[in-house]
Design a protein around this motif. Structure first.
Motif, PDB file in Angstrom:
ATOM      1  N   LEU A 167       0.820  -1.218   0.000  1.00 13.74           N
ATOM      2  CA  LEU A 167       0.000   0.000   0.000  1.00 13.74           C
ATOM      3  C   LEU A 167       0.850   1.263   0.000  1.00 13.74           C
ATOM      4  CD1 LEU A 167      -2.699  -1.131   2.584  1.00 13.74           C
ATOM      5  CD2 LEU A 167      -3.016  -0.874   0.119  1.00 13.74           C
ATOM      6  N   GLY A 168       2.180   1.091  -0.091  1.00 18.32           N
ATOM      7  CA  GLY A 168       3.082   2.234  -0.151  1.00 18.32           C
ATOM      8  C   GLY A 168       3.542   2.743   1.203  1.00 18.32           C
ATOM      9  N   TYR A 169       3.367   1.941   2.250  1.00 14.74           N
ATOM     10  CA  TYR A 169       3.745   2.345   3.601  1.00 14.74           C
ATOM     11  C   TYR A 169       4.825   1.405   4.147  1.00 14.74           C
ATOM     12  CZ  TYR A 169      -0.343   5.444   3.915  1.00 14.74           C
ATOM     13  OH  TYR A 169      -1.260   6.431   3.716  1.00 14.74           O
ATOM     14  N   MET A 205       9.070  -4.098  17.527  1.00 22.64           N
ATOM     15  CA  MET A 205       8.942  -3.903  16.083  1.00 22.64           C
ATOM     16  C   MET A 205       7.609  -4.449  15.561  1.00 22.64           C
ATOM     17  SD  MET A 205      11.554  -2.166  15.193  1.00 22.64           S
ATOM     18  CE  MET A 205      11.437  -1.445  16.839  1.00 22.64           C
ATOM     19  N   SER A 206       7.094  -5.468  16.222  1.00 17.33           N
ATOM     20  CA  SER A 206       5.778  -5.981  15.857  1.00 17.33           C
ATOM     21  C   SER A 206       4.707  -4.917  16.100  1.00 17.33           C
ATOM     22  CB  SER A 206       5.469  -7.252  16.649  1.00 17.33           C
ATOM     23  OG  SER A 206       4.213  -7.778  16.278  1.00 17.33           O
ATOM     24  N   VAL A 207       4.806  -4.231  17.236  1.00 15.76           N
ATOM     25  CA  VAL A 207       3.879  -3.120  17.506  1.00 15.76           C
ATOM     26  C   VAL A 207       4.029  -2.037  16.447  1.00 15.76           C
ATOM     27  CG1 VAL A 207       3.254  -1.285  19.121  1.00 15.76           C
ATOM     28  CG2 VAL A 207       3.870  -3.545  19.991  1.00 15.76           C
ATOM     29  N   ALA A 208       5.275  -1.708  16.112  1.00 16.64           N
ATOM     30  CA  ALA A 208       5.534  -0.629  15.155  1.00 16.64           C
ATOM     31  C   ALA A 208       4.965  -0.951  13.774  1.00 16.64           C
ATOM     32  CB  ALA A 208       7.045  -0.368  15.059  1.00 16.64           C
ATOM     33  N   ILE A 209       5.122  -2.200  13.332  1.00 15.27           N
ATOM     34  CA  ILE A 209       4.641  -2.524  11.984  1.00 15.27           C
ATOM     35  C   ILE A 209       3.122  -2.653  11.958  1.00 15.27           C
ATOM     36  CG2 ILE A 209       4.751  -5.072  12.018  1.00 15.27           C
ATOM     37  CD1 ILE A 209       5.869  -2.679   9.185  1.00 15.27           C
ATOM     38  N   ASP A 214      -1.945  -0.393  10.234  1.00 19.94           N
ATOM     39  CA  ASP A 214      -3.216   0.242  10.605  1.00 19.94           C
ATOM     40  C   ASP A 214      -3.323   1.612   9.949  1.00 19.94           C
ATOM     41  OD1 ASP A 214      -5.609   0.408  12.641  1.00 19.94           O
ATOM     42  OD2 ASP A 214      -4.496   2.277  12.904  1.00 19.94           O
ATOM     43  N   GLU A 215      -2.239   2.362   9.952  1.00 19.32           N
ATOM     44  CA  GLU A 215      -2.224   3.672   9.302  1.00 19.32           C
ATOM     45  C   GLU A 215      -2.513   3.547   7.808  1.00 19.32           C
ATOM     46  OE1 GLU A 215       1.017   7.178   8.142  1.00 19.32           O
ATOM     47  OE2 GLU A 215       1.521   5.694   9.678  1.00 19.32           O
ATOM     48  N   ALA A 216      -1.874   2.568   7.180  1.00 19.47           N
ATOM     49  CA  ALA A 216      -2.097   2.357   5.746  1.00 19.47           C
ATOM     50  C   ALA A 216      -3.552   2.000   5.447  1.00 19.47           C
ATOM     51  CB  ALA A 216      -1.167   1.248   5.243  1.00 19.47           C
ATOM     52  N   ASN A 217      -4.071   1.016   6.172  1.00 21.59           N
ATOM     53  CA  ASN A 217      -5.441   0.549   5.910  1.00 21.59           C
ATOM     54  C   ASN A 217      -6.476   1.628   6.172  1.00 21.59           C
ATOM     55  OD1 ASN A 217      -4.637  -2.032   5.146  1.00 21.59           O
ATOM     56  ND2 ASN A 217      -4.872  -2.889   7.191  1.00 21.59           N
ATOM     57  N   LYS A 222     -10.250   4.003   4.907  1.00 18.93           N
ATOM     58  CA  LYS A 222     -10.980   4.681   5.984  1.00 18.93           C
ATOM     59  C   LYS A 222     -11.190   3.739   7.177  1.00 18.93           C
ATOM     60  CE  LYS A 222     -11.097   7.946   2.993  1.00 18.93           C
ATOM     61  NZ  LYS A 222      -9.941   8.888   2.993  1.00 18.93           N
ATOM     62  N   HIS A 223     -11.499   4.347   8.315  1.00 15.70           N
ATOM     63  CA  HIS A 223     -11.647   3.550   9.538  1.00 15.70           C
ATOM     64  C   HIS A 223     -12.835   2.601   9.435  1.00 15.70           C
ATOM     65  CE1 HIS A 223      -8.622   5.145  12.289  1.00 15.70           C
ATOM     66  NE2 HIS A 223      -8.832   6.328  11.757  1.00 15.70           N
ATOM     67  N   PRO A 224     -12.633   1.344   9.839  1.00 17.12           N
ATOM     68  CA  PRO A 224     -13.759   0.406   9.851  1.00 17.12           C
ATOM     69  C   PRO A 224     -14.885   0.921  10.749  1.00 17.12           C
ATOM     70  CG  PRO A 224     -11.694  -0.756  10.200  1.00 17.12           C
ATOM     71  CD  PRO A 224     -11.386   0.704  10.308  1.00 17.12           C
TER      72      PRO A 224
END
Length: 552
Positions: A167-169, A205-209, A214-217, A222-224
């Protein structure tokens, strides 16, 4: 020719110890060997990459993507195609050589770095013996355990990283961590304490990714929001989309507009119905079937097509092998692969035409709808009502019951646990473990649905956001909330999720149905002593324990 095999990265590994003849997943000894060698190669790449990083150089994102995809390709139930693995191995040697040429002297060099790939597949398979998990019989079992835990955490991170990158992130820190952590698993100077630190960093790093995904989606789709999904089928041609990848689903929805084809989600794709930029397509008709392990019987002779976008692929039966397609890093020998074209798009016309040819279901089933779409944004919009309900005593406790599903006996524990949760409690769920109970009726409490579907496995981040926000509202920490976490695990994304929770200091997690075979007794004791990890027992005993005191 026989090849030695040992794999214990998934929950269903043979005898609870390790697959040595053929993988429970269907992986052959040859594929297992090629995967071992591919991991061996990216460890070597990482030794050189770390040298360059420490000199202030940036590693090309194409190399990052290759290492990420190599980790993802070797995750359970992703790719079973020998030609794909051989091609990636040859590419890994080219990358290794290009990095090697930039390093004048290597302080981090190890045998994985100095090794050069052999010319033929037979030679590669012979070399792969040295890359096997158990090759070094003298290696301390706790060192081996922590090294493998780090690698399996990286495999989970790579799945989320791959989705975000499509998604480009991406996260530069995570990208660099792939190399640093892989190199650390080759360093004989590191102590148990050092490797424990690296394991917790893997959780960071799992939290970070997950945050980046989440930011990408939520930026793109848009937010679910709460959305009803029909879990029964409609008349007409159809394509079932399985895996996790939202972008592949979006591309398919665009290409099937106006063609009279219904698109159904499957497995962990069901949360897609909550995203406004996906559910706006009227031919996103519903969700088909249950969790991944039921696919062989659910796909048997269906009059439509299946697209596998990420992991969860099982050996296709002959009755549907001509109508299942793979994309991204997924593959099975003899199954049609749909890749990207030169501009990065995918042409799904072949699967579309096949779906039209097959004709689809002959009649509608009576609709049956369930609710999805309770990500952190939607759930926290009800935060004032939730807080009031807790303070007034109307809402007693929260249970996060989720994770990976699987076929091993004992997973009905999670169904029974959910059924027995008192009616003044809310259940948060995520990942495909939800299929154990997501079609049951749970009703409401304090004006809210008692069952809140938070999303995919990567949406463990959403659950964390919810928990942290509630802890802040009650001026306490997560471990003091009326919250119990009951996790099922199967593959390496669940490992990444667990490490993420531990890195945040969350304690008292119930884990099952069995404990990982790659966790040594001493490492397990450390996790129990430090994080109070609890193996599941019975729903009755564990539920009573969760509710016995108001806080942990």
């Amino acid at each position: 020719m026989d090849y030695p095999m040992f794999c214990y990265q998934c929950e269903q590994t043979a005898g609870g110890k390790g697959c040595t003849k053929v993988g429970v997943c269907g992986k052959t000894p040859e594929i297992a060997a090629l995967q071992d060698l591919l991991i061996y190669q990216i460890k070597g790449i990482s030794c050189y990459a770390k040298e360059l990083i420490e000199k202030g150089e940036k590693i090309d994102k194409d190399i990052v993507s290759f290492v990420e995809n190599s980790l993802f390709t070797t995750l359970t139930n992703v790719n079973f195609d020998g030609d794909v693995h051989e091609k990636m191995l040859r590419q890994s040697q080219d990358i290794k050589q290009s990095l090697r040429s930039k390093v004048s002297s290597c302080n981090n060099c190890c045998e994985q770095a100095t090794y050069n790939l052999s010319d033929t597949r037979d030679q590669m398979l012979e070399d792969a013996k040295h890359a096997g998990i158990m090759y070094d019989k003298s290696l301390d079992e706790d060192i081996r355990s922590l090294r493998q835990t780090i690698i399996y955490g990286l495999k989970g991170i790579s799945a989320y990283g791959h989705q975000a990158r499509e998604l480009g992130y991406y996260n530069d820190q995570v990208d660099e961590f792939y190399f640093r952590a892989l190199q650390a698993t080759t360093d004989d100077k590191l102590t148990l304490e050092d490797l424990i630190t690296w394991t917790i960093r893997t959780g960071d790093m799992s939290v970070a990714i997950m945050q980046k995904l989440d930011e990408a989606n939520t930026t793109i789709y848009k937010h679910p929001a709460p959305h009803k999904v029909n879990v029964h089928v409609k008349k007409g041609p159809f394509i079932v989309v399985s895996g996790h990848d939202l972008k592949d689903l979006e591309m398919l929805l665009k290409q099937t507009q106006g063609k009279g084809i219904n698109i159904y989600t499957h497995g962990e794709m069901i949360p897609c119905h909550g995203y406004p930029e996906l559910n706006k397509y009227p031919h996103l008709a519903g969700n088909f079937g249950g969790a991944w392990q039921d696919q062989q019987k659910e796909f048997d002779n269906i009059p439509g097509c299946i697209l596998m976008t990420t992991n969860c692929l099982m050996k296709p039966r002959d009755s549907y092998k001509d109508r299942i397609f793979t994309t991204s890093v997924v593959g099975w020998d003899g199954v049609k692969y749909l890749g990207k074209n030169d501009n990065g798009d995918k042409d799904f016309s072949e699967i579309i035409n096949k779906a039209l040819e097959l004709g689809g279901f002959k009649e509608d089933q009576e609709p049956h709808e369930i609710l999805v779409g309770f990500g952190h944004n939607a759930t926290l919009s009800h935060a004032p009502a939730i807080i009031d309900a807790v303070k007034s005593g109307k809402l007693r406790h929260f249970f996060l019951i989720g994770g990976c599903d699987g076929a091993r006996a004992g997973r009905n524990y999670f169904t029974e646990f959910a059924k027995q949760v008192p009616k003044d409690c809310i259940i948060l769920t995520l990942a495909c473990g939800k299929y154990r109970f997501n079609k049951l009726e749970f009703g409401e409490v304090a004006g809210l649905p008692r069952l809140l579907d938070v999303g995919q496995c990567n949406d463990a981040y959403s659950a964390v956001r919810i928990a942290l926000a509630l802890a802040d509202a009650f001026d306490t920490d997560v471990n003091s909330l009326p919250l119990s976490i009951v996790l099922s695990w199967y593959e390496q994304k669940a490992v990444a999720d667990l490490l993420a929770l531990l890195s945040l200091g969350i304690k008292g997690i119930y884990l099952g149905p069995t404990l990982p075979a790659f966790i040594s007794p001493n490492v397990l004791q450390y996790l129990v002593d430090t994080f109070d990890i609890k193996p599941i027992s019975t729903p009755e005993k564990d539920l009573a324990s969760c509710l016995s005191v108001p806080t942990k």
